[in-house]
Scaffold this active site. Structure first.
Site, PDB file in Angstrom:
ATOM      1  N   TYR A   1       0.986  -0.957   0.246  1.00  0.00           N
ATOM      2  CA  TYR A   1       0.226  -0.010   0.764  1.00  0.00           C
ATOM      3  C   TYR A   1       0.922   1.197  -0.269  1.00  0.00           C
ATOM      4  CZ  TYR A   1      -3.875   3.139   1.152  1.00  0.00           C
ATOM      5  OH  TYR A   1      -4.890   4.848   1.471  1.00  0.00           O
TER       6      TYR A   1
ATOM      7  N   LEU B   1     -35.016  10.497  16.801  1.00  0.00           N
ATOM      8  CA  LEU B   1     -35.719   9.030  17.180  1.00  0.00           C
ATOM      9  C   LEU B   1     -36.084   9.141  17.775  1.00  0.00           C
ATOM     10  CD1 LEU B   1     -33.001   6.904  16.226  1.00  0.00           C
ATOM     11  CD2 LEU B   1     -34.688   7.260  14.862  1.00  0.00           C
TER      12      LEU B   1
ATOM     13  N   GLU C   1     -30.784  -2.320  14.509  1.00  0.00           N
ATOM     14  CA  GLU C   1     -29.282  -2.162  14.443  1.00  0.00           C
ATOM     15  C   GLU C   1     -29.121  -1.929  15.432  1.00  0.00           C
ATOM     16  OE1 GLU C   1     -30.205   0.708  11.224  1.00  0.00           O
ATOM     17  OE2 GLU C   1     -30.584   0.014  10.092  1.00  0.00           O
TER      18      GLU C   1
ATOM     19  N   LYS D   1     -27.113   0.727  17.943  1.00  0.00           N
ATOM     20  CA  LYS D   1     -27.381   2.396  18.274  1.00  0.00           C
ATOM     21  C   LYS D   1     -26.120   3.257  18.255  1.00  0.00           C
ATOM     22  CE  LYS D   1     -29.743   6.099  19.531  1.00  0.00           C
ATOM     23  NZ  LYS D   1     -28.985   7.235  20.109  1.00  0.00           N
TER      24      LYS D   1
ATOM     25  N   GLU E   1     -23.065   7.525  11.004  1.00  0.00           N
ATOM     26  CA  GLU E   1     -22.269   7.466  12.262  1.00  0.00           C
ATOM     27  C   GLU E   1     -21.029   7.893  12.230  1.00  0.00           C
ATOM     28  OE1 GLU E   1     -24.914   8.866  14.119  1.00  0.00           O
ATOM     29  OE2 GLU E   1     -24.241   8.622  16.650  1.00  0.00           O
TER      30      GLU E   1
ATOM     31  N   TYR F   1     -26.482   4.225   7.967  1.00  0.00           N
ATOM     32  CA  TYR F   1     -27.739   3.692   8.563  1.00  0.00           C
ATOM     33  C   TYR F   1     -28.151   4.300   8.126  1.00  0.00           C
ATOM     34  CZ  TYR F   1     -26.752   7.625  11.596  1.00  0.00           C
ATOM     35  OH  TYR F   1     -26.703   8.730  12.102  1.00  0.00           O
TER      36      TYR F   1
ATOM     37  N   LYS G   1     -36.198  -0.050  13.267  1.00  0.00           N
ATOM     38  CA  LYS G   1     -36.985   0.335  11.589  1.00  0.00           C
ATOM     39  C   LYS G   1     -37.306  -0.187  10.526  1.00  0.00           C
ATOM     40  CE  LYS G   1     -32.995   3.474  11.656  1.00  0.00           C
ATOM     41  NZ  LYS G   1     -31.455   3.246  10.751  1.00  0.00           N
TER      42      LYS G   1
ATOM     43  N   LYS H   1     -33.443   2.126  24.462  1.00  0.00           N
ATOM     44  CA  LYS H   1     -31.746   3.316  25.216  1.00  0.00           C
ATOM     45  C   LYS H   1     -30.964   1.682  25.951  1.00  0.00           C
ATOM     46  CE  LYS H   1     -30.655   6.777  23.812  1.00  0.00           C
ATOM     47  NZ  LYS H   1     -30.102   7.879  25.060  1.00  0.00           N
TER      48      LYS H   1
ATOM     49  N   CYS I   1       3.553   3.185  54.113  1.00  0.00           N
ATOM     50  CA  CYS I   1       2.064   1.987  54.009  1.00  0.00           C
ATOM     51  C   CYS I   1       0.577   1.672  53.948  1.00  0.00           C
ATOM     52  CB  CYS I   1       2.912   0.886  53.335  1.00  0.00           C
ATOM     53  SG  CYS I   1       1.406  -0.579  53.131  1.00  0.00           S
TER      54      CYS I   1
ATOM     55  N   CYS J   1       1.971  -1.985  56.290  1.00  0.00           N
ATOM     56  CA  CYS J   1       2.607  -2.252  57.240  1.00  0.00           C
ATOM     57  C   CYS J   1       3.733  -0.963  57.925  1.00  0.00           C
ATOM     58  CB  CYS J   1       3.258  -3.157  56.453  1.00  0.00           C
ATOM     59  SG  CYS J   1       4.395  -2.277  55.247  1.00  0.00           S
TER      60      CYS J   1
ATOM     61  N   CYS K   1       5.070   0.946  48.872  1.00  0.00           N
ATOM     62  CA  CYS K   1       5.150   0.240  49.966  1.00  0.00           C
ATOM     63  C   CYS K   1       6.694  -0.482  49.537  1.00  0.00           C
ATOM     64  CB  CYS K   1       4.156  -1.005  50.113  1.00  0.00           C
ATOM     65  SG  CYS K   1       4.686  -1.735  51.249  1.00  0.00           S
TER      66      CYS K   1
ATOM     67  N   CYS L   1       5.421  -6.857  54.335  1.00  0.00           N
ATOM     68  CA  CYS L   1       3.677  -5.960  54.572  1.00  0.00           C
ATOM     69  C   CYS L   1       3.179  -7.027  54.040  1.00  0.00           C
ATOM     70  CB  CYS L   1       4.020  -4.880  53.300  1.00  0.00           C
ATOM     71  SG  CYS L   1       2.522  -4.435  53.858  1.00  0.00           S
TER      72      CYS L   1
HETATM   73  S1  IVH Z   1     -31.159   5.669  12.616  1.00  0.00           S
HETATM   74  C1  IVH Z   1     -34.777   8.638  11.216  1.00  0.00           C
HETATM   75  N1  IVH Z   1     -29.789   4.649  13.075  1.00  0.00           N
HETATM   76  O1  IVH Z   1     -28.709   8.293  17.241  1.00  0.00           O
HETATM   77  C2  IVH Z   1     -33.337   8.207  11.789  1.00  0.00           C
HETATM   78  N2  IVH Z   1     -29.783   6.579  13.850  1.00  0.00           N
HETATM   79  O2  IVH Z   1     -31.205   9.624  18.117  1.00  0.00           O
HETATM   80  C3  IVH Z   1     -32.217   8.581  12.260  1.00  0.00           C
HETATM   81  N3  IVH Z   1     -27.422   6.654  15.761  1.00  0.00           N
HETATM   82  O3  IVH Z   1     -28.894  11.304  15.320  1.00  0.00           O
HETATM   83  C4  IVH Z   1     -31.362   8.167  13.009  1.00  0.00           C
HETATM   84  N4  IVH Z   1     -26.618   5.207  15.136  1.00  0.00           N
HETATM   85  O4  IVH Z   1     -26.854  10.271  15.711  1.00  0.00           O
HETATM   86  C5  IVH Z   1     -30.449   5.599  13.512  1.00  0.00           C
HETATM   87  N5  IVH Z   1     -28.726   2.620  13.055  1.00  0.00           N
HETATM   88  C6  IVH Z   1     -28.593   4.184  13.286  1.00  0.00           C
HETATM   89  C7  IVH Z   1     -28.385   4.672  14.304  1.00  0.00           C
HETATM   90  C8  IVH Z   1     -28.892   6.450  14.902  1.00  0.00           C
HETATM   91  C9  IVH Z   1     -26.541   6.292  16.076  1.00  0.00           C
HETATM   92  C10 IVH Z   1     -28.229   7.905  15.963  1.00  0.00           C
HETATM   93  C11 IVH Z   1     -27.979   9.324  14.962  1.00  0.00           C
HETATM   94  C12 IVH Z   1     -29.140  10.556  15.019  1.00  0.00           C
HETATM   95  C13 IVH Z   1     -29.164   9.640  16.803  1.00  0.00           C
HETATM   96  C14 IVH Z   1     -31.595  10.251  17.296  1.00  0.00           C
END
Ligand code: IVH
Length: 676
Positions: A39, A86, A119, A121, A179, A231, A296, A320, A414, A417, A432, A438
Site C-alpha cells: 500500500y 429518534l 441495528e 445505535k 454515524e 445507516y 426501523k 436505550k 504504607c 505495614c 510500599c 508487608c
Molecule cells: S437512524 C430518522 N440508525 O441516533 C432516523 N440513527 O437519536 C435517523 N444513531 O441522530 C437516525 N445509530 O446520530 C439511526 N443505526 C442507527 C443509529 C442512529 C446511531 C444516532 C444518530 C441519530 C441519533 C438519534
C-alpha cells in the site's frame, strides 16, 4: 526521465482505483488484501506523480485523506431533507406500545407481524455525505436538523468514507447518512497522547469523535482514527430506490460504505426484544460504544405510509441501554496495596447504577491521575463503566464542588505495614517498600503462589489466605507446608473434612514443574510464558539463580527490565531462604535436559487455540504444545502456523480462514499429537 503524459495519466487513474480498493478492503471490510508495505509503495508512487503533475490532483485521490489547509470557520449547510432524531423507548412496554401504534395505523390484525430492521445505535456523531455522480462533494453535521456545518475537509480524512463510489446502479445524487464514531482502542490511544502532552483527556469516545470533527484544521481530524457506518439515506435522485431499508443498506455496502455487521431483520416486536437482549450481552465485547438499539420498519412503502411526527419518524424508535456514565459523589479514597507493593488509590463512591451494575468503587490508578482529574473528596464525579469491568472516574463536575471538599493526600507510609512509600523517578506508580514483610504484599504473594496456573493448591481461596495471614498462622508461602489439620480445623467455617482436604492439596502441590514453580514465585514481569521460556532455556533453578544479565538477555522475551527483576529477586536473601525452605519441605520438580531440546518438533511455530475443547482441557493442550516447543498465542495473525478450533469458534476461526492458515478440529489435533 521525461514521462509520457498519457501513460502517466492512465497509471495515475489506475493507482487511484487500486489504492481506493485497498483502502476499502482495509477500513470497510477489515480484511486487507495486500501488506501495508505494498500500500505504501503505491501511495508513494501516486504522490510522486502528483508532485510532478499537480494539476492532476483530484478530490477523490487517496492522498487527500491527510488533511489540508486549516479553515477560518465552518460554513453553514441547509439540509434539503431534514435530519430527524429518534423517539426513545426506555422499556419493553414502551417498545410494545410503539409496535401497537404502527399496527393500528396500518390497520393490521393482532397476529400480523411487522418486519423490523434491528441495528445497534452507535454512540458517535451523525453525518450527512453528499455524492454527485458518485463523487463525494460535501460532508455536513446534523446541527439542529435543518442547518448544519460544512465539514467536507474533515470527512475526507476518514478512511472508511468512500471518496468515490464503486459498483453498479449509483444514483446521480445520493445523500448518505450515518454515524462517525471512535472505536474504544482509538479513544484510549488519543487520550493517552493527550495526557502525555499535558492536555485534557476526553470523557468518552463520543465527545472525542465530536471534538475531532469540529476541528478547523483537518490535519488534526486526520490524526484521529475515526470510523463511519452508514445507516440511512437522505436525498436520492437519478437511480432506482430499493424496496426495503435493509436492501438500501446492502446497496450502500456495494457502493463502498461500511455497514454495521449486526444489522438484522426480525419479525414482530418479541423478536426485537430478543435482539436487544443478545446485543446487550455483546455490548461490552464490541470494539466501539453503542448506547441502544434502533428498530426501523423495514418496508420502505410502509415507512412512507407511516410518515413523521414533529422531529421524528413514526417508523423508527431507539431502545436505550442502561447508561454507561452516571454522576455520583466521591465519599472517600482508600489506598490498596498490591502484590508488588503498588499502591492504588480507590475511589469510594456513593453507590450508583451504571453500565448495568451498581458501582461503589472506581480506580483512580495513581497519583498522577488524581492530579490530572483535580479531584477532591466530596466532589461530584462522572463515573464511566464501558466495555471493561473496572469503572473509571472520567471527570469532576466542578460546578458541584462543595465548600468543604478535601484534597486527596497520597500516603507517605504504607497503609498496611507503615513502611515508607517510594516512587521511582519517572514511574507513575508509588510502592510500599516493605516487601514480604508487608501483610498486604505477602497475602497477594500467597494467593498468587496457590493459584491454578502456579502451584495449584485446590481449596486455598483468597478469603482463606486473608484469614490465615490475619490469624498469624502463616507469614510466607513456605509456612503453608507447615500447616497441619489441627492448626486450621478451628478456623471460622473450616470443618475437619475441609481442613483435611486442604492439607492434602497442599501436599499434592509439592510435585510441580520448574516453570510452574518459577511462575509461582511472583517475580515482577515474569508471567506464565516467560517462566516457561526460562525453564526451557536454563533447565534448572540453580542455572537461573546463577545467571548473569547477559545470560538472561539471551533468552527470547527477556529484555533488560525483566532481567533486572529476575536478578533482583534472586539477590534478595529473604527470597532465597523461602526457596530453600520450600525445597526442604519437599517441593520438587524434574530438571529439564536442555541439550535434548533441539528435537522439539514444533519449535518456531505459533499456535492458536479457539472455541471449546472437549477431549482435553485448553490448559492441557497449551502445556503439550509448549512442551513440544510451540508458542501459543491469543490471536490469529499472518505469523500463526496453525489454529485448533473447537465448537463455538468465531472471529479467530474466520480470520484464520481469510488468512489461509491451516485449521484442525480437536480430534485431528489429538491425532496430530499422537503421530508426532
Ligand atoms: S437512524 C430518522 N440508525 O441516533 C432516523 N440513527 O437519536 C435517523 N444513531 O441522530 C437516525 N445509530 O446520530 C439511526 N443505526 C442507527 C443509529 C442512529 C446511531 C444516532 C444518530 C441519530 C441519533 C438519534
Amino acid at each position: 526521465m521525461a514521462e509520457n503524459p498519457e501513460q502517466v495519466l492512465s497509471e495515475y487513474e489506475q493507482l487511484k482505483d487500486e489504492l481506493n480498493q485497498h483502502n476499502h478492503r482495509y477500513y470497510v471490510q477489515d480484511d486487507p488484501s495486500v501488506p501495508d508495505s505494498e500500500y505504501d509503495r503505491l501511495m508513494r508512487r501516486l504522490q510522486e506523480i502528483e508532485q510532478q503533475f499537480p494539476e492532476l490532483v483530484s478530490d477523490d485521490s487517496p492522498s487527500q485523506r491527510v488533511g489540508g489547509e486549516a479553515l477560518q470557520s465552518f460554513t453553514q449547510v441547509t439540509h434539503a431533507v431534514a435530519m430527524l432524531s429518534l423517539e426513545n423507548a426506555f422499556n419493553e412496554e414502551e417498545l410494545e406500545a410503539f409496535d401497537k401504534r404502527i399496527k393500528d395505523r396500518l390497520n393490521l390484525k393482532d397476529d400480523q407481524q411487522i418486519e423490523y430492521a434491528c441495528e445497534p445505535k452507535l454512540d458517535g456523531v451523525a453525518v450527512s455525505l453528499l455524492y454527485k455522480d458518485g463523487l463525494l462533494v460535501r460532508g455536513a453535521t446534523r446541527g439542529d436538523g435543518k442547518v448544519g456545518e460544512d465539514i467536507t475537509a474533515n470527512v475526507r480524512t476518514i478512511n472508511s468514507i468512500p471518496l468515490k463510489l464503486s459498483g453498479q446502479g449509483i444514483p446521480k445524487l445520493l445523500e448518505v447518512r450515518g454515524e462517525i464514531y471512535l472505536p474504544r482502542a482509538g479513544f484510549d490511544k488519543i487520550n493517552a497522547s493527550a495526557i502525555a502532552a499535558g492536555d485534557k483527556a476526553f470523557v468518552n469516545p463520543r465527545n472525542a469523535a465530536a471534538g475531532s470533527l469540529r476541528q478547523l484544521d483537518s490535519k488534526i481530524t486526520a490524526s484521529r482514527p475515526l470510523e463511519m457506518c452508514a445507516y440511512s439515506v437522505g436525498q436520492f435522485k437519478g437511480g432506482t430506490t430499493p424496496d426495503s431499508h435493509l436492501n438500501m443498506l446492502a446497496a450502500l455496502g456495494e457502493w463502498g460504505f461500511k455497514i454495521n455487521r449486526y444489522v438484522e431483520p426480525v419479525e414482530g416486536v418479541k423478536a426485537c426484544e430478543s435482539y436487544y437482549d443478545r446485543m446487550q450481552e455483546r455490548r461490552d465485547q464490541l470494539p466501539y460504544d453503542i448506547d441502544g438499539i434502533v428498530y426501523k420498519v423495514n418496508d420502505l412503502k410502509l415507512q412512507q405510509r407511516l410518515g413523521f411526527v414533529a422531529k421524528a419518524p413514526r417508523w423508527a424508535i431507539a431502545r436505550k441501554f442502561p447508561a454507561q456514565e452516571e454522576m455520583t459523589v466521591l465519599q472517600d479514597v482508600e489506598f490498596q496495596v498490591g502484590r508488588t507493593g503498588a499502591i492504588t488509590p480507590v475511589a469510594k463512591l456513593k453507590p450508583v447504577f451504571v453500565g448495568g451494575v451498581t458501582v461503589s468503587n472506581a480506580t483512580l490508578h495513581n497519583g498522577d491521575e488524581i492530579q490530572r482529574l483535580g479531584v477532591r473528596i466530596g466532589d461530584t464525579v462522572i463515573i464511566r463503566r464501558a466495555g471493561d469491568v473496572i469503572p473509571q472516574v472520567a471527570k469532576v463536575v466542578l460546578e458541584k464542588r462543595p465548600a468543604d471538599a478535601r484534597p486527596i493526600v497520597f500516603p507517605e507510609s504504607c497503609p498496611v505495614c507503615q513502611s515508607p512509600v517510594r516512587r521511582v523517578e519517572g514511574e507513575a506508580v508509588a510502592r510500599c517498600s516493605g516487601g514480604l514483610f508487608c501483610a498486604a504484599q505477602s497475602k497477594q504473594a500467597i494467593k498468587h503462589f496457590a493459584s491454578r496456573k502456579a502451584m495449584d493448591i485446590d481449596g486455598l481461596g483468597d478469603k482463606l489466605v486473608d484469614l490465615l495471614v490475619d490469624e498469624g498462622l502463616i507469614y510466607s508461602v513456605a509456612d503453608l507446608y507447615e500447616l497441619g489439620v489441627d492448626k486450621i480445623a478451628g478456623l471460622e467455617r473450616m470443618g475437619d473434612k475441609s481442613a483435611k482436604n486442604l492439607i492434602e492439596s497442599i501436599e499434592n502441590s509439592k510435585q510441580t514443574s520448574l516453570a510452574k514453580f518459577l511462575f509461582s514465585l511472583g517475580i515482577r514481569e515474569v508471567g506464565e510464558a516467560t517462566a516457561q521460556t526460562l525453564a526451557k532455556n536454563f533447565g534448572s533453578l540453580e542455572s537461573i539463580t546463577g545467571a548473569d544479565q547477559d545470560a538472561l538477555l539471551e533468552v527470547d522475551d527477556v529484555g533488560p527490565v525483566v532481567a533486572y527483576y529476575i536478578r533482583d529477586f534472586f539477590r534478595n536473601p529473604d527470597n532465597l531462604s523461602i526457596i530453600s525452605a520450600l525445597r526442604e519441605f519437599g517441593v520438587c520438580w524434574d530438571d529439564i535436559d536442555i541439550t535434548a531440546q533441539d528435537s522439539q518438533p514444533l519449535k518456531g511455530q505459533t499456535w492458536v487455540l479457539t472455541g471449546a475443547m472437549e477431549i482435553m482441557s485448553r490448559a492441557e493442550a497449551k502445556d503439550k504444545l509448549q512442551d513440544l516447543g510451540a508458542k501459543v498465542a491469543g490471536s490469529v495473525s499472518a505469523k500463526t502456523t496453525q489454529v485448533v478450533a473447537g465448537p463455538g469458534a468465531g472471529s479467530k476461526l474466520n480470520k484464520a480462514q481469510t488468512l489461509d492458515i491451516p485449521v484442525l478440529d480437536e480430534q485431528q489435533f489429538v491425532r496430530f499429537l499422537a503421530d508426532l
